[in-house]
Design an enzyme around this catalytic site. Structure first.
Site, short mmCIF file in Angstrom:
data_model
loop_
_atom_site.label_atom_id
_atom_site.label_comp_id
_atom_site.label_asym_id
_atom_site.label_seq_id
_atom_site.Cartn_x
_atom_site.Cartn_y
_atom_site.Cartn_z
N CYS A 267 13.25 11.83 6.28
CA CYS A 267 13.48 11.41 7.76
C CYS A 267 14.72 11.79 8.40
CB CYS A 267 13.22 9.82 8.08
SG CYS A 267 12.70 8.86 6.52
N GLU B 7 9.73 2.29 10.64
CA GLU B 7 10.82 3.60 10.42
C GLU B 7 10.21 4.79 10.70
OE1 GLU B 7 14.01 5.02 10.34
OE2 GLU B 7 14.07 3.15 9.95
N GLU C 34 9.38 16.58 15.44
CA GLU C 34 9.77 16.44 14.10
C GLU C 34 8.65 17.59 13.26
OE1 GLU C 34 8.86 13.00 11.87
OE2 GLU C 34 10.87 12.97 11.06
N LYS D 81 0.86 -1.16 -0.10
CA LYS D 81 0.00 0.01 0.19
C LYS D 81 0.73 1.24 0.01
CE LYS D 81 -1.71 2.99 2.72
NZ LYS D 81 -1.93 4.08 1.87
P1 ADP Z 1 1.93 11.15 6.71
O1 ADP Z 1 2.02 12.17 7.79
O2 ADP Z 1 3.23 11.08 5.81
O3 ADP Z 1 0.81 10.82 6.20
P2 ADP Z 1 1.51 8.52 7.82
O4 ADP Z 1 2.25 7.78 8.88
O5 ADP Z 1 0.30 8.98 8.42
O6 ADP Z 1 2.56 9.79 7.50
O7 ADP Z 1 1.41 7.69 6.79
C1 ADP Z 1 2.42 6.71 6.14
C2 ADP Z 1 1.88 5.61 5.44
O8 ADP Z 1 1.03 4.99 6.50
C3 ADP Z 1 0.83 6.02 4.48
O9 ADP Z 1 0.62 5.10 3.38
C4 ADP Z 1 -0.54 5.96 5.13
O10 ADP Z 1 -1.76 6.17 4.15
C5 ADP Z 1 -0.40 5.02 6.10
N1 ADP Z 1 -1.31 4.91 7.15
C6 ADP Z 1 -1.87 5.89 7.89
N2 ADP Z 1 -2.78 5.59 8.87
C7 ADP Z 1 -2.46 4.17 9.01
C8 ADP Z 1 -3.19 3.21 10.04
N3 ADP Z 1 -3.85 3.37 10.92
N4 ADP Z 1 -2.69 1.87 9.44
C9 ADP Z 1 -1.82 1.68 8.72
N5 ADP Z 1 -1.23 2.39 7.85
C10 ADP Z 1 -1.68 3.85 8.08
#
Ligand code: ADP
Length: 499
Positions: free
Chosen positions: A284, A250, A389, A175
């Protein structure tokens, strides 16, 4: 009509079972719609996991060197299509072409590195404690893995996981981030062109709260690799923990560059410009703190402010651009929030601190998510802009009186990803290597610049002990199988017959 992109499940491109889509827009000009992508559901993840499980049953039996050959061909296609891939990435992510070419190159390096690992993947053999008995231990794949990635390295981060995971014999449900879905589609297209069997990598687009959660909760997905914010990483870890899945996290960083009084200041200046404002501060490993020795503090701040003021904002496709937009409106609002916090905390803003307006060539900066490179001085370690951050072009400058104090400030945050020290004193450099709490330390070089064949990851709240990159990533994507071969022809009892 915008181009309609699809998911890939068992080698076939398909829409989501929801029939719904989401838009992918250019952050340098959000009027430009790049395409629509499926807003997928749990059912789509179920189908993708079933395809990955079917594929795993035969993929795990393909000899690892043969799996490596597919990655070598993948790398060759990426070399041929490097400029095209970089352009796609710049359009959807915003960073300049020089940087997106670098992002693709990291994928190419990882492909060739992992291709050769297919002929290594070393096991460890030790003597048995009994006569006429042979002990072996070797790496075996885990099974179906989930991969959830962010938008800042749309090619490098997926390849860091898919390539070692595949060469080790695993299959994937992938994903990608909602902001960079097209680069992910092209990557799997290339893997298939290189000969990857159907179902080995399935791609499911959509929201983290549905697709991401479904991946962490699916019982057939046995390991999940996540790169993203600390907040989301904790949710991923909790969900995976319920089923005791393997999980590689990460997450955040608050990386510092230390500059001592004996440093080459010109070199240190180049380093911090690249570290703090490259990728618009959205790495990061970005430099978000600059710790300056008091003896060179004022001179360095003056030189840095002058040089940073000259950085040219603009569309990453234009060769005159040094700094692209930030990724989206939410991220820019977050930067604005932190700049206000910095001002309220009493830090002194010496550059930037505003949404960028005006024009850059043919680009109207007001049509994109541009933010001015921003520098705060007079920052103290307890301020929020020194601890949290921000993920944008905002640099906090702190002052120190000694190496010990510089290291103490460096270590005062909850994170520990990257770090850097500029000094000509070899003793100081070696003490910094020993005492800085970070997964990565650079000597006389910026906080960014990971190489594909080296372990990548952080200590403390940045990660959970795993590493991507290099040989260390195989500790995540494999399990150990121990084998005992007894050729004595009789029952030999360990710990009993030899004591
Ligand atoms: P950003 O602030 O860059 O959107 P996130 O950590 O929210 O950072 O997102 C990083 C990835 O994790 C994206 O692919 C996002 O769709 C996915 N993501 C967001 N929420 C969830 C969740 N609850 N469980 C699994 N994956 C998630």
């Amino acid at each position: 009509m915008p181009q309609q992109f699809q998911n890939l499940i068992h080698g076939l491109w398909c829409d989501s079972s929801s029939g719904q889509t989401f838009e992918n827009r250019n952050p340098a000009n959000w009027k430009e719609l790049l395409g629509t992508f499926p807003l997928s559901t749990k059912e789509d993840v179920d189908r993708a996991a079933a395809a990955a499980l079917t594929a795993y049953r035969s993929w795990r039996l393909v000899p690892a060197p043969e799996r490596g050959d597919i990655l070598r061909r993948t790398g060759e296609i990426m070399v041929r299509r490097k400029d095209e891939l970089a352009e796609i990435m710049t359009r959807e992510m915003g960073k300049p072409l020089t940087e997106t070419r670098g992002d693709v190159q990291e994928g190419i390096d990882t492909a060739f590195y992992c291709a050769t690992e297919g002929r290594r993947l070393f096991g460890i053999n030790t003597p048995s404690e009994l006569r006429n008995k042979l002990n072996l231990s070797f790496r075996v794949p885990i099974g179906v893995c989930g991969l959830i990635t962010p938008w800042n390295f749309p090619m490098a981060i997926p390849t860091w996981n898919l390539f070692p995971g595949l060469v080790a014999g695993n299959t994937f449900v992938f994903k990608p981030a909602e902001d960079t879905p097209q680069t992910a589609n092209v990557l799997v297209e290339i893997l298939m062109e290189a000969g990857l069997p159907a179902g080995c990598v399935n791609i499911v687009h959509g929201a983290g709260s549905t697709v991401g959660v479904a991946i962490t909760e699916h019982p057939d997905i046995l390991a999940v690799s996540f790169t993203g914010s600390t907040e989301t990483g904790r949710i991923v870890a909790q969900n995976c923990g319920k089923q005791t899945k393997h999980v590689c996290l990460e997450m955040g960083g608050k990386n510092a560059q230390i500059v001592m009084n004996d440093a080459d200041l010109e070199l240190a200046l180049e380093g911090v410009l690249w570290g703090a404002f490259g990728t618009t501060g959205q790495r990061c490993t970005a430099t978000s703190r600059l710790i300056l020795h008091e003896a060179i503090h004022d001179e360095m701040v003056e030189r840095l402010t002058k040089a940073a003021a000259k950085l040219r904002l603009g569309n990453g496709l234009h060769s005159t651009t040094d700094v692209g937009p930030v990724i989206n409106e939410k991220q820019r609002k977050n930067i604005e929030k932190y700049v206000k916090i910095g001002k309220d905390e009493g830090a002194k803003r010496v550059l930037g601190g505003e949404v960028a307006g005006g024009r850059a060539g043919s680009t109207d900066l007001r049509d994109g998510w541009f933010y001015q490179p921003t520098i705060f001085t007079g920052v103290t370690p307890t301020m929020r802009i020194a601890k949290e951050e921000i993920f944008g072009p905002v640099l906090s400058v702190l002052k120190c009186r000694s190496l010990e104090e510089a290291i103490e400030i460096n270590n005062s945050v909850i994170y520990g990803l990257s770090s850097s020290i500029y000094t000509r004193d070899v003793n100081a450099a070696m003490r910094a290597v020993r005492d800085i709490e970070a997964g990565i330390t650079y000597i006389n070089s910026a906080t960014i610049g990971a190489e594909a064949h080296m372990p990548f990851g952080g200590v403390k709240a940045t990660g959970n002990g795993h590493r991507e990159g290099g040989w260390a990533v195989f500790d995540f994507y494999t399990e150990w199988k121990s084998v005992y071969i007894d050729y004595s022809g009789k029952l030999q009892r360990a710990q009993i017959d030899n004591s």
